[in-house]
Design an enzyme around this catalytic site. Sequence first.
Site, PDB file in Angstrom:
ATOM      1  N   GLU A 111       1.025  64.353  33.868  1.00  0.00           N
ATOM      2  CA  GLU A 111       0.097  64.256  32.732  1.00  0.00           C
ATOM      3  C   GLU A 111      -0.324  62.805  32.552  1.00  0.00           C
ATOM      4  OE1 GLU A 111       1.225  66.192  29.022  1.00  0.00           O
ATOM      5  OE2 GLU A 111       0.388  64.505  27.889  1.00  0.00           O
ATOM      6  N   GLU A 114       8.068  66.052  28.052  1.00  0.00           N
ATOM      7  CA  GLU A 114       8.239  64.653  27.652  1.00  0.00           C
ATOM      8  C   GLU A 114       9.498  64.482  26.807  1.00  0.00           C
ATOM      9  OE1 GLU A 114       4.630  63.293  25.787  1.00  0.00           O
ATOM     10  OE2 GLU A 114       3.606  63.001  27.698  1.00  0.00           O
TER      11      GLU A 114
END
Length: 459
Positions: free
Chosen positions: A378, A286
């Site tokens: 995710e 991320e």
Amino acid sequence: MKRLLALLATGVSIVGLTALAGPPAQAATGCKAEYTITSQWEGGFQAGVKITNLGDPVSGWTLGFTMPDAGQRLVQGWNATWSQSGSAVTAGGVDWNRTLATGASADLGFVGSFTGANPAPTSFTLNGATCSGSVTDPPTDPPTDPPATGTPAAVNGQLHVCGVHLCNQYDRPIQLRGMSTHGIQWFGPCYGDASLDRLAQDWKSDLLRVAMYVQEDGYETDPAGFTSRVNGLVDMAEDRGMYAVIDFHTLTPGDPNYNLDRARTFFSSVAARNDKKNVIYEIANEPNGVSWTAVKSYAEQVIPVIRAADPDAVVIVGTRGWSSLGVSDGANESEVVNNPVNATNIMYAFHFYAASHKDDYRAAVRPAATRLPLFVSEFGTVSATAWSVDRSSSVAWLDLLDQLKISYANWTYSDADEGSAAFRPGTCEGTDYSSSGVLTESGALVKSRISTTDDFPTS
């Protein structure tokens, strides 16, 4: 605004297309495409593609083709939503041409650049299906094909990206559904033989995402040890017929370039085991607080390390704004579409947490999925910081991902004391990973979705 193509062409290629998206089940399908280079100059050209629907009326389509020369690039296009990832080009129908009646045509065009030769594409696909040039009529009594038998990895084999889809060894778009580990430095007991047996057999998971934190007591503390743990979990997934997503779980610092040298070392080691056909590489979890340009630079330095050892595997590239395609930073997919990673066989990560990211994020994913190959590596059923499951938003997300055939991994297959965990605290001390007594609200919801029959086409 629509633009007319020039009447005179310097090159023409006509290819038949089949399997337009949109017709009802058992409809007659088929179409043809005419590719025309209308003008060419030093380092640039203008081309058009005319699509004619030969089958039953269709509503919604995505054209795909591959630029034959590595130096050919899409600059801009019209009459469709255009994008390029590596050498793969896609064009999706827009409001005025999304529906095509039998015999109707759509005229598309684009401006491109090239550095070497400028050959015309020779093959086209619609929604991942290879074009054949004939109309296919439905059978009078259509047979019902039984689901493919075997494990997900056995049925689908080596995966690759085709157009905006993840495709199997039969060049057919598929969707993988599964679970992500939590940090393997904290929840090792959750990932033994018993739990992974249940994940494969009871949950019927297609994949296991192996979340290897780099910081936070992770890889940087013991590179060799964590590499060995990741390899062991990849082997355990392979033994159970699941795909393994190797997640280089960067989070803080948010700029993946901070870990560039570590990434090179790690991916050089895990990619050396290139006999593993069940592996997907996720090179940056991320990215946050960093520009897309910086993320792209990182990706273009790490991907060659993987390709040197494992040239065929799919690679997932994280996007800025915590892998939100920049949406969490007020941007959208256009920055990636207009400045894609210079590599082939890659996908772009999109992450969401259902209680925080709702209609506005779903509205961003719909057009992005027609322009970029997306993988939800995710997602959570809760908010990014809270405990409560948002069932309504979670179901809306899962329905959308199913509709768009976007693969996903749920956070997390663990007994962490948090709302996103699949199991109640203490579950990983035992052997039960499936019954209602050990599942949280999130775990029960996600298990009910991923344990349904997969749609893995083999022809």
